[in-house]
Motif scaffolding. Structure first.
Motif, PDB file in Angstrom:
ATOM      1  N   VAL A  30       2.230  -9.218  -2.587  1.00 19.35           N
ATOM      2  CA  VAL A  30       2.290  -9.452  -4.291  1.00 19.35           C
ATOM      3  C   VAL A  30       2.810  -8.251  -4.761  1.00 19.35           C
ATOM      4  O   VAL A  30       2.352  -7.105  -4.472  1.00 19.35           O
ATOM      5  N   ASP A  31       3.796  -8.538  -5.889  1.00 23.98           N
ATOM      6  CA  ASP A  31       4.145  -7.433  -6.573  1.00 23.98           C
ATOM      7  C   ASP A  31       4.500  -8.123  -8.072  1.00 23.98           C
ATOM      8  O   ASP A  31       4.759  -9.264  -8.042  1.00 23.98           O
ATOM      9  N   LEU A  32       4.515  -7.109  -8.983  1.00 26.88           N
ATOM     10  CA  LEU A  32       4.459  -7.692 -10.330  1.00 26.88           C
ATOM     11  C   LEU A  32       5.879  -8.131 -10.893  1.00 26.88           C
ATOM     12  O   LEU A  32       5.930  -8.935 -11.836  1.00 26.88           O
ATOM     13  N   ALA A  61      -6.617   1.470  -2.930  1.00 27.81           N
ATOM     14  CA  ALA A  61      -7.536   2.254  -3.657  1.00 27.81           C
ATOM     15  C   ALA A  61      -7.296   3.821  -3.648  1.00 27.81           C
ATOM     16  O   ALA A  61      -6.381   4.193  -2.968  1.00 27.81           O
ATOM     17  N   ASN A  62      -8.185   4.643  -3.918  1.00 28.66           N
ATOM     18  CA  ASN A  62      -8.219   6.016  -3.997  1.00 28.66           C
ATOM     19  C   ASN A  62      -9.412   6.235  -2.915  1.00 28.66           C
ATOM     20  O   ASN A  62     -10.260   5.457  -2.803  1.00 28.66           O
ATOM     21  N   TRP A  63      -9.470   7.730  -2.536  1.00 28.40           N
ATOM     22  CA  TRP A  63     -10.362   7.839  -1.697  1.00 28.40           C
ATOM     23  C   TRP A  63     -11.894   7.728  -1.927  1.00 28.40           C
ATOM     24  O   TRP A  63     -12.838   7.514  -1.145  1.00 28.40           O
ATOM     25  N   GLY A 109     -10.191   2.945 -12.391  1.00 26.66           N
ATOM     26  CA  GLY A 109      -9.144   3.790 -13.043  1.00 26.66           C
ATOM     27  C   GLY A 109      -7.783   4.147 -12.184  1.00 26.66           C
ATOM     28  O   GLY A 109      -7.813   3.723 -11.189  1.00 26.66           O
ATOM     29  N   GLY A 110      -7.197   5.059 -12.726  1.00 28.74           N
ATOM     30  CA  GLY A 110      -6.241   5.637 -12.002  1.00 28.74           C
ATOM     31  C   GLY A 110      -4.850   5.139 -12.142  1.00 28.74           C
ATOM     32  O   GLY A 110      -3.749   5.534 -11.509  1.00 28.74           O
ATOM     33  N   GLY A 111      -4.729   3.920 -12.667  1.00 26.22           N
ATOM     34  CA  GLY A 111      -3.615   3.121 -12.783  1.00 26.22           C
ATOM     35  C   GLY A 111      -3.283   2.109 -11.765  1.00 26.22           C
ATOM     36  O   GLY A 111      -3.923   2.117 -10.790  1.00 26.22           O
ATOM     37  N   GLY A 112      -1.882   1.751 -11.576  1.00 30.93           N
ATOM     38  CA  GLY A 112      -1.489   0.871 -10.507  1.00 30.93           C
ATOM     39  C   GLY A 112      -2.557  -0.162 -10.329  1.00 30.93           C
ATOM     40  O   GLY A 112      -3.488  -0.740 -11.372  1.00 30.93           O
ATOM     41  N   VAL A 113      -2.532  -0.753  -9.249  1.00 28.89           N
ATOM     42  CA  VAL A 113      -3.089  -2.099  -8.866  1.00 28.89           C
ATOM     43  C   VAL A 113      -4.648  -1.709  -8.808  1.00 28.89           C
ATOM     44  O   VAL A 113      -5.814  -2.749  -8.985  1.00 28.89           O
ATOM     45  N   ASN A 114      -5.180  -0.535  -8.445  1.00 23.68           N
ATOM     46  CA  ASN A 114      -6.792  -0.273  -8.488  1.00 23.68           C
ATOM     47  C   ASN A 114      -7.147  -0.327  -9.815  1.00 23.68           C
ATOM     48  O   ASN A 114      -8.273  -1.093  -9.974  1.00 23.68           O
ATOM     49  N   ILE A 156       0.777  -1.159   0.060  1.00 24.40           N
ATOM     50  CA  ILE A 156      -0.009  -0.073  -0.013  1.00 24.40           C
ATOM     51  C   ILE A 156       0.791   1.208   0.113  1.00 24.40           C
ATOM     52  O   ILE A 156       1.901   1.219   0.858  1.00 24.40           O
ATOM     53  N   SER A 157       0.517   2.324  -0.815  1.00 29.60           N
ATOM     54  CA  SER A 157       1.015   3.507  -0.985  1.00 29.60           C
ATOM     55  C   SER A 157       2.452   3.702  -1.724  1.00 29.60           C
ATOM     56  O   SER A 157       3.245   4.924  -1.442  1.00 29.60           O
ATOM     57  N   THR A 158       3.202   2.690  -2.009  1.00 29.19           N
ATOM     58  CA  THR A 158       4.706   2.692  -2.205  1.00 29.19           C
ATOM     59  C   THR A 158       4.975   2.901  -3.652  1.00 29.19           C
ATOM     60  O   THR A 158       5.890   2.983  -4.043  1.00 29.19           O
ATOM     61  N   ALA A 159       3.818   2.937  -4.538  1.00 25.18           N
ATOM     62  CA  ALA A 159       4.105   3.321  -5.838  1.00 25.18           C
ATOM     63  C   ALA A 159       3.451   4.697  -6.269  1.00 25.18           C
ATOM     64  O   ALA A 159       4.279   5.909  -6.193  1.00 25.18           O
ATOM     65  N   ASP A 160       2.367   4.747  -6.585  1.00 23.97           N
ATOM     66  CA  ASP A 160       1.922   6.047  -6.976  1.00 23.97           C
ATOM     67  C   ASP A 160       1.913   7.219  -5.926  1.00 23.97           C
ATOM     68  O   ASP A 160       1.950   8.313  -6.079  1.00 23.97           O
ATOM     69  N   PHE A 161       1.646   6.491  -4.731  1.00 20.15           N
ATOM     70  CA  PHE A 161       1.581   7.622  -3.495  1.00 20.15           C
ATOM     71  C   PHE A 161       2.982   7.898  -3.038  1.00 20.15           C
ATOM     72  O   PHE A 161       3.120   8.604  -1.877  1.00 20.15           O
TER      73      PHE A 161
HETATM   74  N1  AR6 Z   1      -0.764  -6.931  -9.122  1.00 26.15           N
HETATM   75  C1  AR6 Z   1       0.171  -6.835  -8.236  1.00 26.15           C
HETATM   76  N2  AR6 Z   1       0.981  -5.748  -7.671  1.00 26.15           N
HETATM   77  C2  AR6 Z   1       0.545  -4.677  -8.453  1.00 26.15           C
HETATM   78  C3  AR6 Z   1      -0.192  -4.609  -9.589  1.00 26.15           C
HETATM   79  C4  AR6 Z   1      -1.015  -5.841 -10.068  1.00 26.15           C
HETATM   80  N3  AR6 Z   1      -1.717  -5.925 -10.931  1.00 26.15           N
HETATM   81  N4  AR6 Z   1      -0.096  -3.345  -9.985  1.00 26.15           N
HETATM   82  C5  AR6 Z   1       0.607  -2.569  -9.068  1.00 26.15           C
HETATM   83  N5  AR6 Z   1       1.022  -3.422  -8.345  1.00 26.15           N
HETATM   84  P1  AR6 Z   1      -0.221   1.778  -6.571  1.00 26.15           P
HETATM   85  P2  AR6 Z   1      -0.418   3.479  -4.241  1.00 26.15           P
HETATM   86  C6  AR6 Z   1       1.813  -2.838  -7.089  1.00 26.15           C
HETATM   87  O1  AR6 Z   1       0.674   2.619  -7.494  1.00 26.15           O
HETATM   88  O2  AR6 Z   1       0.969   3.544  -4.220  1.00 26.15           O
HETATM   89  C7  AR6 Z   1      -3.870   4.553  -7.881  1.00 26.15           C
HETATM   90  O3  AR6 Z   1      -4.028   5.184  -9.112  1.00 26.15           O
HETATM   91  C8  AR6 Z   1       2.855  -1.819  -7.335  1.00 26.15           C
HETATM   92  O4  AR6 Z   1       4.075  -2.279  -7.958  1.00 26.15           O
HETATM   93  O5  AR6 Z   1      -1.218   0.843  -7.148  1.00 26.15           O
HETATM   94  O6  AR6 Z   1      -0.914   2.985  -2.924  1.00 26.15           O
HETATM   95  C9  AR6 Z   1      -5.200   4.642  -6.870  1.00 26.15           C
HETATM   96  O7  AR6 Z   1      -6.323   4.801  -7.719  1.00 26.15           O
HETATM   97  C10 AR6 Z   1       3.169  -1.421  -5.877  1.00 26.15           C
HETATM   98  O8  AR6 Z   1       3.933  -2.098  -5.364  1.00 26.15           O
HETATM   99  O9  AR6 Z   1      -0.868   2.089  -5.119  1.00 26.15           O
HETATM  100  C11 AR6 Z   1      -4.404   5.617  -6.112  1.00 26.15           C
HETATM  101  O10 AR6 Z   1      -4.975   6.994  -6.440  1.00 26.15           O
HETATM  102  C12 AR6 Z   1       1.650  -1.625  -5.297  1.00 26.15           C
HETATM  103  O11 AR6 Z   1       0.986  -2.445  -6.247  1.00 26.15           O
HETATM  104  C13 AR6 Z   1      -3.123   5.416  -5.910  1.00 26.15           C
HETATM  105  O12 AR6 Z   1      -2.824   4.710  -7.351  1.00 26.15           O
HETATM  106  C14 AR6 Z   1       0.823  -0.237  -4.866  1.00 26.15           C
HETATM  107  O13 AR6 Z   1       0.950   0.545  -5.998  1.00 26.15           O
HETATM  108  C15 AR6 Z   1      -2.889   4.772  -4.651  1.00 26.15           C
HETATM  109  O14 AR6 Z   1      -1.163   4.727  -4.759  1.00 26.15           O
END
Ligand code: AR6
Length: 231
Positions: A78-80, A129-131, A136-141, A43-48
């Protein structure tokens, strides 16, 4: 013990072990074990943009506390990518702390394809998630909302319309969802972590005292919600 030592060697190379993945998959692909397993992203370590070293401490500490309380449940981070830095840090710290490697381990793969591509059964998955709990928004969400289809959006709306940082909400996944049909996922737990990205809401301006407290709360809320489903 053997599995852990392989794992720590891999950690020194900064990689996460493919064989470890396969071993865990073999042991884990049963419905019973699956229903007792939570898969979660960092949680929080990529986009956040939350600091990885601090985040890895918090993941290992909250997971270790959780395992002590519930002896029949498992957690999988889990991570990619095999090169994931957060997975390496967590492996290293969990090993140093002698956390039970059969009940808490890391896994390289897409959290939306753990069963079909990874051979790992996890009935409950977490979302960063986002709030607004919007898709959408990319990443795992984005990955989870895409894989689950529209029924996850409807089910999410029924459960909550917003989240505060440090909290989570359980959403039972409708049986029509492809994520349930293909992967056996029955629940998604949305988690909102602390945000260190100036371009996103609730920016904490590098205040890591606050940030760490909120990340702790986020994992405790996630693991607590998982326990209440699994019990
Ligand atoms: N499977 C497993 N891990 C993943 C996947 C996947 N399909 N995709 C990403 N990760 P992030 P945050 C990992 O950015 O930092 C969103 O847009 C990724 O490598 O998804 O909490 C929301 O809408 C990383 O280790 O989440 C929010 O606005 C981890 O998941 C915002 O980003 C979290 O990365 C939340 O940012």
């Amino acid at each position: 013990v053997e599995a852990r030592s392989t794992c720590s060697m891999e950690v020194q190379k900064g990689l996460n072990d493919k064989k470890e993945n396969e071993d865990h998959a073999k042991e884990s692909d049963s419905d019973y074990v699956g229903s007792r397993t939570l898969a979660f992203p960092s949680i929080s370590t990529a986009d956040f943009q939350f600091d990885l070293d601090r985040a890895s401490d918090i993941i290992v500490d909250t997971a270790a506390d959780f395992l002590q309380k519930f002896d029949d449940l498992r957690l999988v981070l889990v991570d990619l990518s095999e090169k994931s830095r957060i997975l390496s840090l967590v492996n290293e710290k969990a090993y140093k702390k002698s956390v039970d490697g059969n009940r808490f381990f890391t896994f390289v793969g897409d959290i939306t394809q753990l069963h079909t591509r990874g051979g790992l059964q996890c009935s409950v998955i977490a979302n960063a998630a986002n709030w607004r709990l919007k898709p959408g928004g990319g990443g795992v969400n984005a990955a989870i909302f895409n894989a689950a289809g529209e029924s996850l959006q409807h089910a999410t709306k029924k459960s909550a319309d917003a989240l505060r940082p440090g909290t989570s909400v359980v959403v039972p996944l409708p049986s029509v969802s492809p994520l349930q049909q293909r992967e056996g996922v029955t629940h998604v737990i949305h988690v909102l972590g602390p945000n260190m990205n100036p371009m996103r809401p609730d920016y904490l301006k590098n205040d890591y005292a606050k940030g760490c407290k909120i990340l702790h709360e986020a994992y405790n809320s996630l693991f607590g919600n998982f326990a209440s489903i699994a019990q």
